[in-house]
Design an enzyme around this catalytic site. Structure first.
Site, PDB file in Angstrom:
ATOM      1  N   LYS A  98      78.823  34.474  28.673  1.00 31.89           N
ATOM      2  CA  LYS A  98      78.821  33.220  27.510  1.00 31.89           C
ATOM      3  C   LYS A  98      77.403  33.243  26.963  1.00 31.89           C
ATOM      4  O   LYS A  98      77.006  32.184  26.600  1.00 31.89           O
ATOM      5  CB  LYS A  98      79.248  32.155  28.419  1.00 31.89           C
ATOM      6  CG  LYS A  98      80.613  32.142  29.126  1.00 31.89           C
ATOM      7  CD  LYS A  98      81.755  32.553  28.240  1.00 31.89           C
ATOM      8  CE  LYS A  98      81.987  31.544  26.841  1.00 31.89           C
ATOM      9  NZ  LYS A  98      82.959  31.942  26.200  1.00 31.89           N
ATOM     10  N   GLY A  99      76.704  34.357  26.855  1.00 33.04           N
ATOM     11  CA  GLY A  99      75.452  34.256  26.019  1.00 33.04           C
ATOM     12  C   GLY A  99      75.517  34.747  24.797  1.00 33.04           C
ATOM     13  O   GLY A  99      74.654  34.652  23.936  1.00 33.04           O
ATOM     14  N   GLY A 100      76.629  35.290  24.200  1.00 36.31           N
ATOM     15  CA  GLY A 100      76.785  35.880  22.934  1.00 36.31           C
ATOM     16  C   GLY A 100      76.846  37.409  22.739  1.00 36.31           C
ATOM     17  O   GLY A 100      76.804  37.852  21.640  1.00 36.31           O
ATOM     18  N   THR A 101      77.537  37.858  23.953  1.00 30.54           N
ATOM     19  CA  THR A 101      77.624  39.445  23.838  1.00 30.54           C
ATOM     20  C   THR A 101      78.762  39.861  22.801  1.00 30.54           C
ATOM     21  O   THR A 101      78.496  40.943  22.191  1.00 30.54           O
ATOM     22  CB  THR A 101      77.994  39.914  25.283  1.00 30.54           C
ATOM     23  OG1 THR A 101      79.411  39.336  25.743  1.00 30.54           O
ATOM     24  CG2 THR A 101      77.071  39.532  26.412  1.00 30.54           C
TER      25      THR A 101
END
Length: 307
Positions: free
Chosen positions: A64-67
């Site tokens: 949920k970090g923008g991968t």
């Protein structure tokens, strides 16, 4: 007279040989004649053939970090091909037991000189993964995209909640999971995944710091191009991604991608409204992360504008 007869016999033999060749070609549909052409074509084809290669770069997290956004944006580069699905090779025992041949088979086909990129955000927090990736390729380049750990936790919970509701299963409110007797519960798994310094410490026991590139996930959402240019440099890629590859979608509230006249926005799960959390609980969460965040900043040699 004798010479005349011998000459006639020789001509007859030559004509018979030529007739035999012609008949053989007719029976085989002319396949014997293009043998050189076929060989030449095969040689040319093998020279240009694509192959499935092990990744030269892996996006290891964070969840949920923008991968997904980072992967899709890197895929704009003509020298990059990406694995379309999360492979979970190094962190799922069932997959890891299948071996590198199975892992390679999950990769896209690439031409010589192209870079294969895989992303599985579950790698970052899995203790066994760094050594396993090192054994595969000690020169592999690792990308770690991070965002405000408090916001990441809420987003993490929101995804799990959505998945549970989709399957018509109940799930506790976030505050019940996060707080115990009014205090932050350190055993909550989503919280543990936001302790970036603990997980990064394990990676740095295996890989040198310069082999791990940290991407600012919040900055990537606000203005993608500067973060993509840094990633290109880290991956030794020629600069091919430009600001023209992005446009802001006012309806969705984030940037979408443009390539060869086609646009692409991330799926509907991106930008999903967060589950509710009281202001008081969120402030407690921010206070809890202050020390872990400081330790992470020291490890990566930069700071981030987090709560």
């Amino acid at each position: 007279m004798l010479w005349t007869v011998l000459l006639a016999l020789l001509v007859l033999l030559l004509l018979q040989t030529q007739l035999s060749v012609c008949l053989r070609e007719l029976r085989t549909g002319g396949s014997s004649s293009p043998a050189y052409s076929s060989s030449s074509s095969s040689s040319s084809s093998s020279y240009n053939a694509t192959q499935q290669r092990l990744p030269g770069a892996i996006i290891i997290g964070v969840r949920k970090g923008g991968t997904r956004a980072l992967l899709e944006m890197l895929n704009l580069h003509p020298d990059v091909e990406v694995a379309k699905a999360e492979v979970h090779y190094f962190n799922v025992e069932e997959h890891f037991r299948r071996g590198l041949a199975w892992y390679r088979a999950q990769m896209p086909f690439t031409l010589p000189g192209q870079l294969t990129v895989e992303k599985t955000p579950g790698y970052f927090a899995a203790p066994q993964v760094p050594a396993r990736i090192w054994d595969m390729n000690p020169a592999v380049r690792l990308l770690l995209i991070v965002r405000d750990p408090a916001e990441r936790l809420v987003s993490d919970y929101t995804q799990v909640l959505h998945n549970r509701l989709t399957r018509h299963k109940p799930y506790q409110p976030l505050e019940e999971l996060l707080l115990r007797k009014g205090h932050i519960d350190p055993g909550y798994k989503a919280l543990q995944r936001s302790l970036y310094h603990q997980h990064l410490a394990r990676w740095l026991e295996v890989f040198p710091r310069e082999q791990i590139h940290v991407v600012d996930g919040n900055a990537l959402i606000r203005d993608p191009f500067p973060e993509l240019r840094k990633a290109e440099r880290f991956l030794d890629l020629p600069p091919r991604i430009s600001p023209n590859n992005f446009y802001y979608n006012t309806t969705k509230g984030f940037y979408c991608l443009l390539s060869a006249g086609h646009d692409k926005c991330l799926d509907e799960s991106k930008g999903r409204p967060h589950a509710p959390l009281s202001t008081q609980a969120f402030k407690k969460l921010c206070r809890y992360f202050r020390k872990p965040n400081k330790l992470f900043f020291e490890m990566v040699g930069r700071s981030f504008s987090w709560c």
